[in-house]
Design a protein around this motif. Structure first.
Motif, short mmCIF file in Angstrom:
data_model
loop_
_atom_site.label_atom_id
_atom_site.label_comp_id
_atom_site.label_asym_id
_atom_site.label_seq_id
_atom_site.Cartn_x
_atom_site.Cartn_y
_atom_site.Cartn_z
N ASP A 5 4.47 16.96 8.13
CA ASP A 5 5.66 17.18 8.95
C ASP A 5 5.28 17.81 10.29
OD1 ASP A 5 6.84 16.32 6.64
OD2 ASP A 5 7.78 18.23 6.13
N ARG A 6 4.30 18.69 10.26
CA ARG A 6 3.81 19.33 11.48
C ARG A 6 3.20 18.29 12.43
NH1 ARG A 6 -1.43 22.82 10.17
NH2 ARG A 6 -2.44 22.89 12.22
N LEU A 7 2.46 17.35 11.84
CA LEU A 7 1.89 16.27 12.66
C LEU A 7 3.00 15.42 13.29
CD1 LEU A 7 -0.50 14.49 13.59
CD2 LEU A 7 -0.39 13.33 11.36
N ALA A 8 3.99 15.08 12.46
CA ALA A 8 5.08 14.24 12.97
C ALA A 8 5.86 14.93 14.08
CB ALA A 8 6.03 13.88 11.82
N ALA A 9 6.11 16.22 13.91
CA ALA A 9 6.93 16.94 14.89
C ALA A 9 6.25 16.97 16.25
CB ALA A 9 7.18 18.37 14.39
N ALA A 10 4.92 16.92 16.25
CA ALA A 10 4.18 17.00 17.51
C ALA A 10 3.99 15.64 18.17
CB ALA A 10 2.82 17.65 17.26
N GLY A 11 4.44 14.58 17.51
CA GLY A 11 4.22 13.24 18.07
C GLY A 11 5.30 12.28 17.63
N ALA A 12 4.85 11.11 17.15
CA ALA A 12 5.80 10.05 16.81
C ALA A 12 5.79 9.74 15.32
CB ALA A 12 5.48 8.77 17.59
N ARG A 13 6.96 9.36 14.82
CA ARG A 13 7.11 8.85 13.45
C ARG A 13 7.60 7.42 13.57
NH1 ARG A 13 11.96 11.36 11.04
NH2 ARG A 13 12.95 9.42 11.66
N LEU A 14 6.85 6.50 12.98
CA LEU A 14 7.26 5.09 12.99
C LEU A 14 8.14 4.83 11.78
CD1 LEU A 14 5.10 5.10 15.13
CD2 LEU A 14 4.18 2.98 14.15
N ASP A 15 9.35 4.33 12.04
CA ASP A 15 10.31 4.13 10.96
C ASP A 15 10.40 2.69 10.47
OD1 ASP A 15 10.87 6.78 10.85
OD2 ASP A 15 12.70 6.68 12.04
N ALA A 16 9.68 1.79 11.13
CA ALA A 16 9.66 0.40 10.67
C ALA A 16 8.23 -0.13 10.75
CB ALA A 16 10.61 -0.46 11.50
N CYS A 17 7.33 0.64 10.13
CA CYS A 17 5.93 0.23 10.09
C CYS A 17 5.68 -0.41 8.71
CB CYS A 17 5.03 1.44 10.28
SG CYS A 17 3.28 1.03 10.33
N PHE A 18 5.14 -1.61 8.71
CA PHE A 18 5.03 -2.36 7.47
C PHE A 18 3.64 -2.97 7.30
CE2 PHE A 18 9.52 -2.77 8.83
CZ PHE A 18 10.10 -2.05 7.80
N CYS A 19 3.23 -3.11 6.04
CA CYS A 19 1.99 -3.82 5.77
C CYS A 19 2.31 -5.31 5.67
CB CYS A 19 1.34 -3.30 4.50
SG CYS A 19 2.33 -3.53 3.03
N THR A 20 1.27 -6.12 5.71
CA THR A 20 1.45 -7.57 5.68
C THR A 20 0.99 -8.18 4.36
OG1 THR A 20 -0.65 -7.66 6.88
CG2 THR A 20 1.38 -7.88 8.17
N ASN A 21 0.51 -7.31 3.44
CA ASN A 21 0.05 -7.72 2.11
C ASN A 21 -0.16 -6.42 1.35
OD1 ASN A 21 -1.18 -8.80 -0.17
ND2 ASN A 21 -2.88 -9.76 0.92
N ALA A 22 0.81 -6.06 0.49
CA ALA A 22 0.89 -4.70 -0.03
C ALA A 22 -0.09 -4.43 -1.17
CB ALA A 22 2.32 -4.37 -0.47
N ILE A 23 -1.36 -4.39 -0.82
CA ILE A 23 -2.38 -4.03 -1.79
C ILE A 23 -3.60 -3.52 -1.04
CG2 ILE A 23 -3.22 -6.40 -1.98
CD1 ILE A 23 -3.58 -5.80 -5.01
N CYS A 24 -4.44 -2.75 -1.75
CA CYS A 24 -5.44 -1.89 -1.09
C CYS A 24 -6.37 -2.62 -0.12
CB CYS A 24 -6.28 -1.19 -2.15
SG CYS A 24 -5.31 -0.20 -3.32
N SER A 25 -7.30 -3.41 -0.66
CA SER A 25 -8.34 -3.99 0.19
C SER A 25 -7.76 -4.86 1.31
CB SER A 25 -9.32 -4.82 -0.65
OG SER A 25 -9.77 -4.06 -1.74
#
Ligand SMILES: [Ca+2]
Length: 483
Positions: free
Chosen positions: A38-58
């Protein structure tokens, strides 16, 4: 000690594994507290529509590094090997004079002898495969070693030790890749009293019955009441909770026990983010260092009755993304535009003064730096393309699918016809469509794919899906309907 200031910004990129945004305080978590994130977010930006393109690790890791979709970098599943001919952004930074390092989870093929390791970095030390939480084995340029301690602490220790060794004026790119909070969850003992069983609020969709869905949701073996392996939890299920008649109580029992482990494991991540932020504070590195926190994809926290990820549904699709860069990104910034993990590489290169198209010619993403700085380019993409390839894997039985998401809707096509890749099933399933109105139905409970009232929006999204597949040069599956 104060580090020399470089002309170009440093990057500290903190990546976790399976940390859902809805388990972070600044994203409105109802289940835990994360003061340092939360401290990091407060000092900068929070992306609210950031998405992966294939929801798995590698696959997500390969997309982050290379700025490309899975079908371009080769990592369509956890079983596939990255195509090392596709360049990545840390290489480009290194070639332009950056010092680079990566510690923690790599998971791009290093577990077999003779397979590539992160050798393009100036310094690296990684876990084999998923890694272990306690006294983990790690791979170094000189061989394997076992490191005493707790993985999340160790990865941070290695990272800060490397920073201590840097004394030149060149900028650095440090990638801190935690294995946490991946299953099987093993919290640090100091967190074992947090979030006790019975205290954790339940999600609204814990008892989703998938009534309007395609068969894909029913077929997935990710249900906390039925499928969670014993080794993921510290305690065995009481035998009296077995049986269909005890399903509701059993669901609640598993939810409390597994989320406790998950959230306790997350807590060490938050502590260690705090250590990194403190280090930057103490060493005069705050002003000229871009600090990013993200996770390779989200996770179902009992949402829809599930654990794990894979699906394009919101809880696994969404990536947390917090970024601080004093002087360039205003404190308290939020960004609503759609940004994907394919855009990260271009964003970092742009921030470091390089032209993404020149140094990463295979990249398919676009720099989000203008968005972070408060601009709203008119031609910023208004939709994202997603594809999950790991068809009907033996543990989770999630069907391969692709889809498109806009600010208001999501169209999904389960093309599951038995032609999946990489050790997947040859069983045959009926293809199926799902469509959700994300404004009226943010929890994605009502599939309106066959609702006549939604025919127009569905046709529009089918066209958009085809346009995106053409743009990214992905090949629609053979059983896609014509047109
Ligand atoms: Ca992951």
């Amino acid at each position: 000690m104060t580090h020399p200031r470089s002309e170009r910004p440093n990057i500290v990129f903190i990546l976790t594994d399976d940390h859902a945004a809805h388990a972070i305080g600044c994203y409105g978590s109802q289940v835990n507290q994360t003061p340092h994130l939360d401290r990091l977010a407060a000092a900068g930006a929070r992306l609210d529509a950031c998405f992966c393109t294939n929801a798995i690790c590698s696959p997500s890791r390969a997309s982050i590094l290379s700025g490309t979709y899975s079908h371009v970098n080769g990592v369509t599943s956890i079983y596939s090997q990255i195509d090392y001919r596709v360049p990545n952004f840390p290489q480009a930074l290194r070639e332009s004079g950056y010092r680079t390092a990566l510690f923690g989870k790599w998971h791009l093929g290093e577990q077999e002898p003779h397979l590539p390791r992160p050798e393009d970095f100036d310094a690296w030390q990684v876990f084999p495969g998923q890694g272990e939480y306690f006294d983990p084995e790690m791979i170094t340029a000189d061989g394997t070693t076992r490191v005493p301690g707790y993985a999340t602490d160790i990865v941070t220790d290695l990272s800060l030790d490397w920073l201590d060794q840097q004394s030149g004026a060149e900028p650095f790119c440090l990638m801190i890749h935690h294995k946490a909070p991946h299953r099987p969850w093993q919290p640090h003992p100091k967190h074992r009293d947090l979030y006790p069983v019975g205290s954790i609020p339940e999600p609204a969709t814990l008892f989703d019955d998938y009534e309007t869905r395609s068969d894909a949701a029913r077929a997935a073996t990710m249900k906390i009441a039925d499928d969670l392996p014993d080794h993921d939890l510290r305690v065995a299920m009481p035998p009296e909770l077995a049986g269909e008649e005890n399903r509701e109580e059993r669901t609640r029992w598993f939810y409390q026990h597994y989320l406790r482990e998950y959230l306790q494991t997350v807590q060490s991540v938050d502590d260690n983010v705090g250590r990194v932020l403190d280090y930057l504070d103490d060493h005069g590195l705050v002003d000229n260092t871009i600090v990013v926190y993200t996770s390779d994809q989200g996770f179902f926290l009992g949402d829809h009755g599930w654990y794990d990820k894979r699906f394009i549904y919101e809880e696994s699709l969404r990536m947390p993304f917090l970024v601080r860069w004093p002087g360039r990104i205003s404190p308290g910034t939020t960004v609503d535009e759609i940004i994907t993990n394919v855009d990260f590489a271009a964003t970092f290169l742009d921030a470091c003064g390089l032209k993404p198209g020149d140094v990463l010619p295979t990249g398919q993403g676009r720099s989000a730096l203008p968005l972070l700085e408060g601009e709203r380019p008119d031609d910023w993409p208004r939709s994202l393309y997603y594809r999950y390839w790991e068809h009907d894997d033996p543990n989770h039985h999630a069907w391969a699918h692709y889809g498109v998401r806009t600010a208001t809707h999501k169209l999904i096509y389960f093309y599951a016809d038995g032609l999946g890749t990489d050790g997947s099933s040859d069983r045959v399933f009926p293809p199926a469509w799902e469509l959700y109105d994300l404004v009226a139905d943010p929890n994605e409970l009502t599939n309106i794919a066959d609702d006549p009232a939604a025919a127009e929006i569905r046709a529009e999204l089918e066209r958009e899906l085809a346009r995106l597949q053409e743009r990214y040069e992905d090949v629609p599956h053979a059983t896609s309907p014509p047109g």
